[in-house]
Design an enzyme around this catalytic site. Structure first.
Site, PDB file in Angstrom:
ATOM      1  N   ASP A 198       0.865  -1.155   0.000  1.00 11.66           N
ATOM      2  CA  ASP A 198       0.000   0.000   0.000  1.00 11.66           C
ATOM      3  C   ASP A 198       0.917   1.225   0.000  1.00 11.66           C
ATOM      4  O   ASP A 198       2.131   1.139   0.218  1.00 11.66           O
ATOM      5  CB  ASP A 198      -0.968  -0.017   1.193  1.00 11.66           C
TER       6      ASP A 198
HETATM    7  C1  GLC Z   1      -4.187   4.431  -0.383  1.00 10.26           C
HETATM    8  C2  GLC Z   1      -5.090   3.287   0.016  1.00 10.26           C
HETATM    9  C3  GLC Z   1      -5.165   2.194  -0.988  1.00 10.26           C
HETATM   10  C4  GLC Z   1      -5.060   2.788  -2.367  1.00 10.26           C
HETATM   11  C5  GLC Z   1      -3.646   3.331  -2.511  1.00 10.26           C
HETATM   12  C6  GLC Z   1      -3.460   4.038  -3.857  1.00 10.26           C
HETATM   13  O1  GLC Z   1      -3.466   4.877   0.707  1.00 10.26           O
HETATM   14  O2  GLC Z   1      -4.880   2.699   1.281  1.00 10.26           O
HETATM   15  O3  GLC Z   1      -6.398   1.500  -0.793  1.00 10.26           O
HETATM   16  O4  GLC Z   1      -5.292   1.805  -3.367  1.00 10.26           O
HETATM   17  O5  GLC Z   1      -3.310   4.218  -1.468  1.00 10.26           O
HETATM   18  O6  GLC Z   1      -4.282   5.153  -3.942  1.00 10.26           O
END
Ligand code: GLC
Length: 745
Positions: free
Chosen positions: A286
Site C-alpha cells: 500500500d
Molecule cells: C491508499 C489506500 C489504498 C489505495 C492506494 C493508492 O493509501 O490505502 O487503498 O489503493 O493508497 O491510492
C-alpha cells in the site's frame, strides 16, 4: 539469455510435450519472461519493483523524486498510479518506450466504484446482495478504465469490517465472510472479464492484505491484534475467494497484525498467499507502507525496510522509494539474494505479458475509445439499476411509502439538493461537467407538475437553527415531508474514522422539529457507514438508507420513493444503537451468559444502560410488500452437499424481490462457532399472490471451520438450518441436526 539457450529451452519443452500432453501447456509467457529477465541489469530489475504516483490527485504523502518521466526513461519505474486520461498515460508510456528494454508500464488507479460513471459506494452495492448487478457495475468500470489507459485497479477492497467508526467501511462489503467472499468473486470477475489480454479486462487487486478492517477502535491505520483462529475464520476468506477467482494482484495493508506490519509479514505473503494458496500474481505494497515500517518501529531505516519487505514477499513498492533506493546496495552487501528480486520481477513481467502490453504497449491508450465508451446512456442505466437495488428500506410504519401522486411534498434537509456529494469517497473527477441528479431533481423528473416545497433547515455540521422556522413552515404546508439528512461524503473513506457516528450537527434537532408538526415524515439518510440515529429510529415512521448512490443517485431515490422500484436491499453490516455497542455483529459466539431477551441483564452479557439488540440487524431490509415462508425441507445430496428447499409467497400488493437468507445455527461445536452463520442466499422476484419454490445448496467445505491446528475440518456437532428474511427475522428452521454430514438420512 542467448538465443541458442532459449531455443534449447523451447526444444526441451517440445520434447516433454511428446512425452506428456499435460506438459504441452508450456507457459510461453514464462519462457518470454525468463528470456527478458536474462537481459535485464540489476538496476532494471529493481526499476520494475518501483511504483510512483502520477500527476492526478495524490492518495497519500507523495515522495519527492524529481522528474518521473526521466526516471521512466532510465528504466527505474515499473508502474505508475493516478494518471488520468489517455493523453497523460501516453506521455508516460512514450517514456517507457525510450528505455533500453522498452518494458511497458502498468497504470493503476483506484477504480473503487466506477471510473467515469460513478456507481453506489461498494458498501451500498453490497446491500443489493445481487452478484450479477455488482459484477455488471465492475464490468462497466473496467470498460471505461481500459478505454482511458488504465490497466490495473486497486480494487476490490475485501476487508471484513465490524466497526462503523472506521471510515473505510464504505469501501468494502460489510461484516460477513460468506457474503464478502461472494462479492469479492463478483468484483474480480467484473474487472477481469474474459481474462487478461481482452481489450476491456483490467487487473483487479484484492486489498488490504490483511485484517485492516479490524483496526483497534475503528481508528484507521491502527494496530490489529487477533487470534489466528479469527484471522482464518473471518478475515482471510474473502481474500481466498478472490485468489480462487484468479485475481491478478494483491495489495498488502498498512496495519501491523499481532506485532508484525503486513508489508513485512512472511507468514501472510509467503506462507499463506504464495505458499498455501499458490498465488502466482504479484503483491503491491500500500502507499508507502514499506517505508512506514520505520514509523512502526519494525526497522530502523528504509535500507532495512527494503530488505524485510522483499524477503517477506512484497513484490512492488508503491511510493516509498525503499526498493529503488536501497535494493542494489542490499544485494552488494549480500543482505538480499538477487533471486528474491528475480521472483518479484517475474511476477510483474508475467502480468505485463498477460495484459498484452509487450505486443502493444498502447493497447489501452486510444483517445477514440476514450471518447466513445465513457458515460454512455446504456451504462448510466446500469448505474441507476444498481443504485435502486442498493437502497435499504429500514422501516415503513403507516406505509407512507411509496408516496402516491397528488400529494404535496415538502423537501427538507441539507442533502435534498446534494449532487456531487452523491458520488461519495473514492470517486474520480473524470467527467467534470457531469450533472448528477439530486433527490430533488429525481422527484421533479417524475413529478413535473407536483408542488415540491423546499427548505434546507440546517447544514450538515453547523449548529445554526436559523433555518428551522422556514423548514417548519414548509412542513406545515405539505401533505408529506421527505427529509434528506446524513453525513458529508468526506466523513467516510480513508483516514476518516469518527469517534461519534451520530447524525452530525443539529440534524436530529431539525428532525424533531419537523416531526413535532405532526406531518408524516419520510427520512432519507445518506452516509458511507452505518450511523446512529436512535431518536429518529423511534419516532420517524419511515426511514430509507440511501448511502452514496453515485451518478444516478437522485433518479434511483425517486424510483424507490415513488414506487417505480420496490426496495429489495438488505444490510451487509449491523447498525448499532450507540457507539458503545461497537463492535456488534450478528455472527458472534453465544458466551456462557447469553441474554434471554433484549432487556435481560441479570448477570448476563449485556449493557445495563442499553437494549441488547442492534438498532438494525445484518440482513435487515423491508419491501413495500410482504413475504411468507413455508415448507422447509433439507437433504444431503451426495457426500458433500446439503440441499435446502422452501416456499416463498408474496402476500402483499406490490411485486417485489425478496432475498432469502440461509443461516446455520450452531448449537454445539468444538471449538465454538458463531451462534449463526450465513451459508447461502437467494433472490426471488414475486408478483402479488405468487409463490415460488426456492432451493439453496451449501457444501461440507463451506460448513467447516478451523480446529486448534488451523485445519479446516470442524463440523458442527449439533446445529439447525434456519431460513430468514434477516439475521434477526428467522421464518423457518429445522429441528436440531446432530452431526449433519454423518447422520443417517
Ligand atoms: C491508499 C489506500 C489504498 C489505495 C492506494 C493508492 O493509501 O490505502 O487503498 O489503493 O493508497 O491510492
Amino acid at each position: 539469455m542467448p538465443f541458442r539457450k532459449i531455443y534449447a529451452v523451447v526444444a526441451a519443452a517440445a520434447l516433454l510435450c511428446v512425452a506428456d500432453k499435460a506438459i504441452c501447456q508450456v507457459n510461453t509467457v514464462d519462457v518470454r519472461v525468463n528470456a527478458l529477465l536474462a537481459k535485464m541489469t540489476l538496476e532494471e530489475k529493481i526499476g520494475q519493483l518501483n511504483q510512483y504516483n502520477g500527476n492526478w490527485e495524490a492518495t497519500g504523502p507523495v515522495s519527492q523524486v524529481g522528474d518521473k518521466i526521466a526516471a521512466v526513461k532510465a528504466g527505474r519505474v515499473g508502474a505508475v498510479l493516478n494518471i488520468m486520461g489517455t493523453e497523460h498515460v501516453k506521455a508516460f508510456q512514450d517514456a517507457a518506450m525510450q528505455s533500453r528494454l522498452k518494458i511497458p508500464l502498468l497504470f493503476g488507479q483506484d477504480v473503487i466504484h466506477g471510473y467515469s460513471i460513478t456507481f453506489p459506494i461498494p458498501l451500498a452495492q453490497a446491500a443489493s446482495w445481487d452478484m450479477e448487478a455488482i459484477e455488471r457495475a465492475e464490468r462497466v468500470a473496467a470498460i471505461e478504465s481500459a478505454a482511458s489507459g488504465i490497466n490495473w485497479t486497486f480494487s476490490p477492497m475485501v476487508d471484513i469490517a465490524r466497526d462503523p467508526r472506521w471510515g473505510r467501511v464504505m469501501e468494502g462489503a460489510g461484516e460477513d465472510p460468506f457474503l464478502g467472499s461472494k462479492i469479492a468473486v463478483a468484483r474480480v470477475k467484473g474487472f477481469q472479464g474474459k481474462g487478461l489480454g481482452s481489450p476491456d479486462a483490467i487487473m483487479a487487486c484484492a486489498k488490504h492484505f490483511v485484517a485492516y478492517g479490524a483496526a483497534i477502535g475503528g481508528r484507521d491505520y491502527n494496530s490489529v491484534d487477533m487470534s489466528l483462529h479469527s484471522l482464518w475464520e473471518t478475515y482471510l476468506p474473502p481474500f481466498y475467494a478472490a485468489q480462487q477467482a484468479g485475481v491478478a494482484t494483491f495489495m498488502n495493508s498498512f496495519n501491523d497484525l499481532n506485532g508484525i506490519p503486513a508489508s513485512g509479514s512472511s507468514y501472510l505473503q509467503r506462507d499463506i498467499l504464495k505458499g498455501k494458496w499458490n498465488f502466482k500474481g504479484f503483491v503491491v505494497s500500500d502507499w508507502g507502507s514499506i517505508g512506514e515500517m520505520v514509523s512502526h518501529g519494525y526497522v530502523k531505516d528504509n535500507y532495512e525496510a527494503a530488505a524485510v519487505a522483499i524477503q517477506a514477499g512484497s513484490d512492488m513498492d508503491m511510493e516509498s522509494g525503499s526498493y529503488i533506493g536501497h535494493l542494489k546496495q542490499l544485494v552488494t552487501d549480500k543482505k538480499v539474494d538477487v533471486r528474491l528480486i528475480d521472483d518479484a520481477v517475474r511476477r510483474i513481467l508475467r502480468k505485463k505479458f498477460e495484459l498484452g502490453l509487450f505486443e502493444n504497449p498502447y493497447r489501452f491508450i486510444d483517445a477514440k475509445r476514450e471518447q466513445t465508451l465513457l458515460y454512455t446512456p446504456e451504462n448510466l442505466a446500469v448505474a441507476r439499476e444498481v443504485a435502486r437495488k442498493s437502497i435499504v428500506l429500514l422501516k415503513n410504519d403507516q406505509h407512507l411509502l411509496p408516496v402516491t401522486s397528488g400529494k404535496s411534498i415538502g423537501l427538507i434537509g441539507p442533502l435534498v439538493k446534494a449532487k456531487r456529494e452523491l458520488k461519495g469517497f473514492w470517486s474520480l473527477n473524470v467527467n467534470l461537467g457531469e450533472d448528477i441528479p439530486s433527490l430533488m431533481d429525481g422527484l421533479h423528473a417524475q413529478l413535473p407538475d407536483a408542488p415540491l416545497l423546499y427548505a434546507p433547515g440546517c447544514g450538515i455540521t453547523d449548529s445554526s437553527r436559523a433555518g428551522f422556522e422556514e423548514a417548519v413552515a414548509v412542513a406545515r404546508k405539505s401533505d408529506v415531508v421527505i427529509m434528506a439528512m446524513g453525513e458529508a461524503p468526506d466523513m467516510t473513506g480513508e483516514a476518516k474514522s469518527r469517534s461519534s457516528i451520530h447524525l452530525p450537527g443539529i440534524q436530529e434537532e431539525l428532525i424533531k422539529a419537523i416531526v413535532a408538526t405532526g406531518k408524516p415524515v419520510v427520512l432519507v439518510l445518506m452516509a458511507g457507514r452505518p450511523m446512529v440515529f436512535d431518536w429518529a429510529s423511534e419516532h420517524v415512521p419511515t426511514i430509507v438508507y440511501a448511502w452514496w448512490l453515485g451518478s444516478q443517485g437522485g433518479y434511483a431515490m425517486a424510483d424507490v420513493l415513488l414506487g417505480k422500484y420496490n426496495p429489495s436491499a438488505k444490510l451487509p453490516m449491523t447498525f448499532p444503537r450507540s457507539e458503545g455497542q461497537i463492535p456488534i455483529y450478528y455472527n458472534h459466539y453465544s458466551t456462557g451468559r447469553p441474554p434471554a431477551s433484549d432487556t435481560d441483564r441479570f448477570y448476563k452479557s449485556a449493557y445495563t444502560d442499553l437494549l441488547n439488540s442492534p438498532r438494525y440487524a445484518f440482513g435487515h431490509g423491508l419491501s413495500y410488500t410482504s413475504f411468507a415462508y413455508s415448507d422447509l425441507k433439507w437433504e444431503r445430496t451426495g457426500k458433500e452437499n446439503i440441499k435446502v428447499s422452501f416456499q416463498v409467497k408474496n402476500t402483499g400488493d406490490y411485486a417485489g424481490e425478496e432475498t432469502s437468507q440461509l443461516y446455520i445455527h450452531n448449537i454445539v461445536s468444538r471449538p465454538l462457532r458463531p451462534v449463526k452463520e450465513l451459508k447461502g442466499f437467494k433472490k426471488v422476484f414475486l408478483q402479488p399472490g405468487e409463490t415460488k419454490a426456492v432451493t439453496i445448496v451449501f457444501t461440507k467445505e463451506e460448513l467447516c471451520s478451523y480446529n486448534e491446528k488451523l485445519e479446516k475440518v470442524v463440523l458442527p456437532v449439533a446445529c439447525q438450518i434456519m431460513i430468514g428474511s434477516a439475521s434477526d427475522d428467522i421464518r423457518l428452521q429445522t429441528a436440531t441436526i446432530n452431526n449433519i454430514f454423518s447422520e443417517p438420512l
